[in-house]
Design an enzyme around this catalytic site. Structure first.
Site, PDB file in Angstrom:
ATOM      1  N   HIS A  68      99.602  20.902  94.075  1.00 44.64           N
ATOM      2  CA  HIS A  68     100.235  22.141  94.528  1.00 44.64           C
ATOM      3  C   HIS A  68     101.733  22.188  94.195  1.00 44.64           C
ATOM      4  O   HIS A  68     102.227  23.172  93.649  1.00 44.64           O
ATOM      5  CB  HIS A  68     100.065  22.335  96.036  1.00 44.64           C
ATOM      6  CG  HIS A  68      98.645  22.211  96.510  1.00 44.64           C
ATOM      7  ND1 HIS A  68      97.581  22.680  95.782  1.00 44.64           N
ATOM      8  CD2 HIS A  68      98.105  21.664  97.623  1.00 44.64           C
ATOM      9  CE1 HIS A  68      96.453  22.440  96.446  1.00 44.64           C
ATOM     10  NE2 HIS A  68      96.751  21.818  97.559  1.00 44.64           N
ATOM     11  N   ASP A  99      68.766  16.600  96.687  1.00 42.86           N
ATOM     12  CA  ASP A  99      69.804  15.582  96.645  1.00 42.86           C
ATOM     13  C   ASP A  99      70.287  15.515  95.194  1.00 42.86           C
ATOM     14  O   ASP A  99      69.463  15.521  94.281  1.00 42.86           O
ATOM     15  CB  ASP A  99      69.125  14.261  97.059  1.00 42.86           C
ATOM     16  CG  ASP A  99      70.124  13.163  97.240  1.00 42.86           C
ATOM     17  OD1 ASP A  99      71.008  13.031  96.370  1.00 42.86           O
ATOM     18  OD2 ASP A  99      70.015  12.431  98.251  1.00 42.86           O
ATOM     19  N   ARG A 111      71.664  19.100 100.928  1.00 43.76           N
ATOM     20  CA  ARG A 111      70.662  18.053 101.093  1.00 43.76           C
ATOM     21  C   ARG A 111      69.700  18.339 102.249  1.00 43.76           C
ATOM     22  O   ARG A 111      68.572  17.891 102.240  1.00 43.76           O
ATOM     23  CB  ARG A 111      71.365  16.728 101.373  1.00 43.76           C
ATOM     24  CG  ARG A 111      71.595  15.943 100.102  1.00 43.76           C
ATOM     25  CD  ARG A 111      72.240  14.644 100.411  1.00 43.76           C
ATOM     26  NE  ARG A 111      73.677  14.801 100.241  1.00 43.76           N
ATOM     27  CZ  ARG A 111      74.485  13.784 100.025  1.00 43.76           C
ATOM     28  NH1 ARG A 111      74.026  12.555  99.987  1.00 43.76           N
ATOM     29  NH2 ARG A 111      75.773  13.982  99.843  1.00 43.76           N
ATOM     30  N   LYS A 128      97.445  32.057  95.822  1.00 39.52           N
ATOM     31  CA  LYS A 128      98.237  32.702  96.879  1.00 39.52           C
ATOM     32  C   LYS A 128      99.132  33.784  96.284  1.00 39.52           C
ATOM     33  O   LYS A 128      99.723  33.588  95.229  1.00 39.52           O
ATOM     34  CB  LYS A 128      99.087  31.655  97.624  1.00 39.52           C
ATOM     35  CG  LYS A 128      98.242  30.671  98.430  1.00 39.52           C
ATOM     36  CD  LYS A 128      99.093  29.738  99.239  1.00 39.52           C
ATOM     37  CE  LYS A 128      98.279  28.603  99.812  1.00 39.52           C
ATOM     38  NZ  LYS A 128      97.709  28.837 101.133  1.00 39.52           N
ATOM     39  N   ASP A 169      97.570  14.415  97.678  1.00 40.52           N
ATOM     40  CA  ASP A 169      97.016  15.576  98.372  1.00 40.52           C
ATOM     41  C   ASP A 169      97.802  16.859  98.078  1.00 40.52           C
ATOM     42  O   ASP A 169      97.220  17.935  97.951  1.00 40.52           O
ATOM     43  CB  ASP A 169      97.019  15.302  99.889  1.00 40.52           C
ATOM     44  CG  ASP A 169      96.228  16.331 100.675  1.00 40.52           C
ATOM     45  OD1 ASP A 169      95.089  16.613 100.269  1.00 40.52           O
ATOM     46  OD2 ASP A 169      96.756  16.853 101.678  1.00 40.52           O
TER      47      ASP A 169
HETATM   48  C1  BG6 Z   1      94.842  21.107 100.635  1.00 37.56           C
HETATM   49  C2  BG6 Z   1      95.124  19.759 101.212  1.00 37.56           C
HETATM   50  O1  BG6 Z   1      94.759  21.044  99.240  1.00 37.56           O
HETATM   51  O2  BG6 Z   1      95.874  21.995 100.998  1.00 37.56           O
HETATM   52  C3  BG6 Z   1      95.304  19.818 102.720  1.00 37.56           C
HETATM   53  O3  BG6 Z   1      94.053  18.880 100.904  1.00 37.56           O
HETATM   54  C4  BG6 Z   1      96.340  20.840 103.078  1.00 37.56           C
HETATM   55  O4  BG6 Z   1      95.666  18.556 103.241  1.00 37.56           O
HETATM   56  C5  BG6 Z   1      96.021  22.160 102.399  1.00 37.56           C
HETATM   57  O5  BG6 Z   1      96.345  20.993 104.488  1.00 37.56           O
HETATM   58  C6  BG6 Z   1      97.125  23.165 102.614  1.00 37.56           C
HETATM   59  O6  BG6 Z   1      96.672  24.391 102.142  1.00 37.56           O
HETATM   60  P1  BG6 Z   1      97.118  25.726 102.845  1.00 37.56           P
HETATM   61  O7  BG6 Z   1      96.516  26.796 102.011  1.00 37.56           O
HETATM   62  O8  BG6 Z   1      96.597  25.670 104.240  1.00 37.56           O
HETATM   63  O9  BG6 Z   1      98.609  25.692 102.798  1.00 37.56           O
END
Ligand code: BG6
Length: 497
Positions: free
Chosen positions: A249, A93, A51, A191, A244
């Site tokens: 994950h 924007d 922006r 990873k 999160d």
């Molecule tokens: C992110 C989360 O997806 O993964 C974060 O939003 C977290 O809160 C992060 O800290 C951890 O990722 P990494 O690669 O640092 O283990």
């Protein structure tokens, strides 16, 4: 990574959110390292959208500053010049329709200059509230499809905040893009050690033949972080550890650990097996939620000798916040391979150490021969270390050479400390490279996301209904006492080896 450099990889990558944190910390260092490793296609350019008013020259200088801070390789000016020549900045924007028209013209000119054949990667590195808006803009201005070329959409997490919102978002995306052109990022899948799970399992007779409820006592997946929420309080407060870390994950890791061998290594075969695991997670009834789910929120404490504030004192966090910064869950995967073997998962912020690990604890042997007369058995453990240590640890029993009949546990450790990500390609390098190659294996398919929301929603709903006595663990510890009791009740413990 193999160098697949060929014409079909040519493209312009358009980053919405080009001035944001993700772009500066992850995407630009990843692009730099791809240049360094000679993995970017010859015909390639990057257009960052933001922006703020600035020229491409100013933007390039900012990127140079970020690379010096965040790149895993030291910046070599020769490679930087190469990347610099590919970077452009366009200001608009996302709500401004004129902006998309301007962008279209701009991309056309760059297509000619770089001979990119009209191929596009649209990377949404923006706040989630803009996802649908940007996709609509891309669609309305004829940017989503071009005759004779490909377009891919990359979308960062969070993919919705529950099943309903995720579905709504997905409906919008598939109005515009095919499922096969949508790359939902879960950076954990990039990873090295996560990709290594399948190799360890399916390339080793000694592991795969024991990989079931017959020989495995329990599985533990821990993603612990010393960091607090830092400046991301506004986001985290509405997310919590479940959204999160767990819904994405941890569920993805779980699915790789527990899946059946796929019929081949093609993307869809692997995703289909992962999906079955997520769908087989036993549903949580009220009673099971009470017994098997532990929430936590950090209070103040000491980490690495420094006093740190409680979650409720962090920036943008209400003083009476009920958001969880820790969760531990015992779950069952109800299928033939796993029924009866519990999976314990946990993740937390402001923990006593940063470590991401998968622990496979094997069953004990009968209490005869060496293990009779009250001899304590130290179980066989296989630990897949994701970070900061990277590698495999295996624990087994041998004779103590210095005594007549003592049995000692021996630890074989192939892992090494990797303070950032060391020499392994940063997750984003691998992911960007795969996007360009059109390989979606390390991205989540919609039905996986859907199934993991069904699992997570029930637990998040439970958190919303109950009152928890937060904060319930001190920063710098390994979470609430109840998380230890969760395993102690089963005669087990968390392994921090
Ligand atoms: C992110 C989360 O997806 O993964 C974060 O939003 C977290 O809160 C992060 O800290 C951890 O990722 P990494 O690669 O640092 O283990």
């Amino acid at each position: 990574m193999r160098n697949d450099s060929n014409k079909s990889l040519s493209a312009i990558m358009v980053i919405f959110g080009g001035t944001g944190d993700l772009t500066h910390r992850k995407l630009m260092p990843a692009l730099y390292n791809l240049v360094y490793d000679k993995l970017l296609p010859e015909n390639f350019a990057v257009v960052s959208i933001g922006r703020k008013a600035k020229t491409s020259e100013q933007y390039r200088d900012e990127v140079f500053g970020s690379l010096n801070k965040y790149s895993r390789n030291k910046i070599d000016l020769e490679y930087w010049e190469r990347l610099r020549d590919l970077l452009y900045y366009v200001q608009f924007d996302f709500t401004d329709q004129e902006g998309y028209v301007k962008l279209k013209d701009y991309l056309k000119k760059l297509d000619e200059k770089y001979d990119t054949g009209g191929n596009r990667v649209f990377y949404l590195a923006v706040a989630p509230e803009y996802f649908e808006l940007v996709v609509q803009g891309i669609s309305d201005h004829g940017l989503a499809h071009q005759e004779g070329s490909w377009t891919r959409l990359v979308i960062e997490k969070p993919f919705g905040k529950d099943l309903i919102t995720a579905k709504k978002l997905n409906d919008k995306l598939i109005e515009v893009f095919d499922e096969s052109s949508i790359y939902r990022i879960d950076h954990y899948l990039g990873k090295e050690m996560i990709q290594n799970i399948m190799v360890l399992r399916f390339c080793n007779t000694v592991f795969e033949s024991l990989w079931s409820n017959k020989y495995i006592d329990n599985v533990q997946i821990s993603l612990n972080e010393k960091h607090g929420v830092g400046t991301r309080g506004g986001y985290y407060e509405n997310s919590g550890a479940m959204r999160d870390m767990v819904q994405n994950h941890i569920v993805q890791i779980l699915s790789l650990v527990a899946m059946e061998p796929p019929i081949n290594l093609k993307t869809e075969s692997i995703r289909t097996e992962k999906l079955k695991v997520i769908q087989a997670i036993e549903g949580f009834t009220g009673d099971r939620l009470r017994k098997n789910v532990i929430f936590g929120q950090y209070g103040k404490g000491v980490i690495d000798g420094q006093h740190v504030v409680s979650y409720r004192e962090e920036e943008n966090i209400p003083v009476n916040s009920t958001t969880e910064t820790f969760v531990a869950i015992k779950l069952q995967i109800n299928n033939f391979r796993w029924a009866g073997t519990p999976f314990y998962i946990r993740t937390g912020k402001r923990m006593g150490k940063t470590s991401s690990e998968i622990v496979i604890q094997f069953k004990e042997l009968p209490e005869v021969l060496y293990f009779k007369e009250g001899h304590v058995q130290i179980p066989n453990l296989l630990v897949i270390r994701i970070q900061p240590n990277v590698g495999v640890f295996f624990q087994f029993n041998t004779k103590d050479f210095s005594t007549h009949n003592d049995i000692v546990s021996t630890k074989m450790d192939t892992s090494y400390y990797n303070p950032t990500v060391g020499n392994t390609p940063e997750a984003y390098e691998r992911l960007l490279y795969d996007i360009l190659r059109g390989d979606a294996t390390l991205f989540s398919r919609w039905d996986e996301v859907e199934a993991s929301w069904i699992f997570a929603d029930r637990i998040i709903e439970y958190r919303g209904q109950k009152k928890f006595d937060f904060p319930n663990y001190d920063a710098g510890t390994m979470g609430p006492v109840k998380a230890f009791e969760l395993l102690a009740m089963d005669g087990r413990k968390w392994w921090d080896v």
